[in-house]
Design a protein around this motif. Structure first.
Motif, mmCIF file in Angstrom:
data_model
loop_
_atom_site.group_PDB
_atom_site.id
_atom_site.type_symbol
_atom_site.label_atom_id
_atom_site.label_comp_id
_atom_site.label_asym_id
_atom_site.label_seq_id
_atom_site.Cartn_x
_atom_site.Cartn_y
_atom_site.Cartn_z
ATOM 1 N N ASP A 151 0.821 -1.114 0.134
ATOM 2 C CA ASP A 151 0.016 -0.082 0.118
ATOM 3 C C ASP A 151 1.017 1.207 0.050
ATOM 4 N N LEU A 152 0.384 2.228 -0.534
ATOM 5 C CA LEU A 152 0.935 3.517 -0.555
ATOM 6 C C LEU A 152 0.983 4.081 0.911
ATOM 7 N N VAL A 153 2.256 4.803 1.233
ATOM 8 C CA VAL A 153 2.403 5.537 2.409
ATOM 9 C C VAL A 153 2.461 7.037 2.160
ATOM 10 N N ALA A 154 3.478 7.310 1.288
ATOM 11 C CA ALA A 154 3.499 8.645 1.067
ATOM 12 C C ALA A 154 4.370 8.832 -0.338
ATOM 13 N N THR A 155 4.101 9.979 -1.350
ATOM 14 C CA THR A 155 4.787 10.393 -2.243
ATOM 15 C C THR A 155 5.023 11.749 -2.507
ATOM 16 N N GLY A 206 0.084 13.774 9.777
ATOM 17 C CA GLY A 206 0.500 14.164 10.946
ATOM 18 C C GLY A 206 1.385 13.346 11.696
ATOM 19 N N ARG A 207 1.949 12.288 11.231
ATOM 20 C CA ARG A 207 3.065 11.755 11.867
ATOM 21 C C ARG A 207 4.341 11.288 10.763
ATOM 22 N N PHE A 208 3.912 11.242 9.922
ATOM 23 C CA PHE A 208 5.053 10.803 8.916
ATOM 24 C C PHE A 208 5.254 12.216 7.855
ATOM 25 N N THR A 209 6.433 12.338 7.604
ATOM 26 C CA THR A 209 6.846 13.362 6.438
ATOM 27 C C THR A 209 7.857 13.126 5.546
ATOM 28 N N ILE A 210 7.575 13.213 4.452
ATOM 29 C CA ILE A 210 8.072 12.517 3.072
ATOM 30 C C ILE A 210 9.181 13.992 2.823
ATOM 31 N N SER A 211 10.186 13.835 2.328
ATOM 32 C CA SER A 211 10.930 14.966 1.696
ATOM 33 C C SER A 211 11.856 14.184 0.561
ATOM 34 N N GLY A 212 12.439 15.123 -0.185
ATOM 35 C CA GLY A 212 13.291 14.481 -1.283
ATOM 36 C C GLY A 212 14.273 15.475 -1.797
ATOM 37 N N ASP A 213 15.284 15.147 -2.418
ATOM 38 C CA ASP A 213 16.415 15.938 -3.370
ATOM 39 C C ASP A 213 16.495 15.203 -4.581
ATOM 40 N N PHE A 214 15.411 15.629 -5.522
ATOM 41 C CA PHE A 214 15.530 15.081 -6.701
ATOM 42 C C PHE A 214 16.835 15.124 -7.577
ATOM 43 N N ALA A 215 17.531 16.112 -7.320
ATOM 44 C CA ALA A 215 18.742 16.413 -8.187
ATOM 45 C C ALA A 215 19.641 14.997 -7.697
ATOM 46 N N LYS A 216 19.710 14.532 -6.486
ATOM 47 C CA LYS A 216 20.423 13.371 -5.902
ATOM 48 C C LYS A 216 19.582 12.049 -5.968
ATOM 49 N N THR A 221 17.261 11.110 -4.114
ATOM 50 C CA THR A 221 17.077 10.665 -2.877
ATOM 51 C C THR A 221 15.785 11.086 -2.234
ATOM 52 N N VAL A 222 15.167 10.334 -1.480
ATOM 53 C CA VAL A 222 13.968 10.800 -0.677
ATOM 54 C C VAL A 222 14.034 9.981 0.674
ATOM 55 N N TYR A 223 13.381 10.765 1.628
ATOM 56 C CA TYR A 223 13.309 10.422 2.789
ATOM 57 C C TYR A 223 12.165 10.189 3.636
ATOM 58 N N LEU A 224 11.743 9.507 4.602
ATOM 59 C CA LEU A 224 10.364 9.375 5.159
ATOM 60 C C LEU A 224 10.768 9.550 6.840
ATOM 61 N N GLN A 225 10.462 10.598 7.111
ATOM 62 C CA GLN A 225 10.645 10.787 8.841
ATOM 63 C C GLN A 225 9.121 10.158 9.191
ATOM 64 N N MET A 226 9.442 9.281 10.252
ATOM 65 C CA MET A 226 8.347 8.687 10.973
ATOM 66 C C MET A 226 8.370 8.618 12.297
#
Length: 115
Positions: A46-50, A65-75, A77-82
Motif C-alpha cells: 500500500d501507498l504510504v507517501a509520495t 500528521g505523523r510521517f513526513t516525506i521529503s526529497g532531493d530530486f537532483a540526488k 534521494t527521498v526520505y521518510l521521517q516517521m
C-alpha cells in the motif's frame, strides 16, 4: 540500469521515531516522483507517501500528521521521517522511483514497532 536502495529500518518501541532513506542510482533520465509503500505480512503493498519533483506530497490517511516525506530530486534521494510510530506501522517499507514510463523499486527495509 537503475538501482534503488533503502536504509534506516529497524526495531522501535511504540511512540518512537525512525527515518528511512532511499537513493536511486544509474541511468535515470527523468524523476517524476518518488515515494514510499509498505507491505505487512499477508497484506498487499500500500501507498504510504509520495512526493513529486515539484514538491507536491501525498499521504495515506493513517500516517498524516505523523510521517513526513521529503526529497532531493537532483540526488535522486527521498526520505521518510516517521514519528509516533504504532504497532500497525510494522511492515516492509519499499521505495519507488517513477521515471517516465518506468517504475523502479527497492528491495525494502523492515520496520518493526513493538515493545
Amino acid at each position: 540500469q537503475v538501482h534503488v536502495v533503502e536504509s534506516g529500518g529497524g526495531l522501535v518501541q511504540p511512540g518512537g521515531s525512525l527515518r528511512l532513506s532511499c537513493t536511486a542510482s544509474g541511468s535515470i533520465f527523468s524523476r517524476n516522483y518518488m515515494g514510499w509503500f509498505r507491505q505487512a505480512p499477508g497484506k498487499q503493498r500500500d501507498l504510504v507517501a509520495t512526493i513529486t519533483s515539484a514538491g507536491r506530497t501525498n499521504y495515506e490517511d493513517s500516517v498524516k500528521g505523523r510521517f513526513t516525506i521529503s526529497g532531493d530530486f537532483a540526488k535522486s534521494t527521498v526520505y521518510l521521517q516517521m514519528n509516533s510510530l504504532k504497532p500497525e506501522d510494522t511492515a516492509v517499507y519499499y521505495c519507488l522511483l517513477v521515471s517516465g514510463a518506468n517504475n523502479y523499486w527497492g528491495q525494502g527495509t523492515q520496520v518493526t514497532v513493538s515493545s
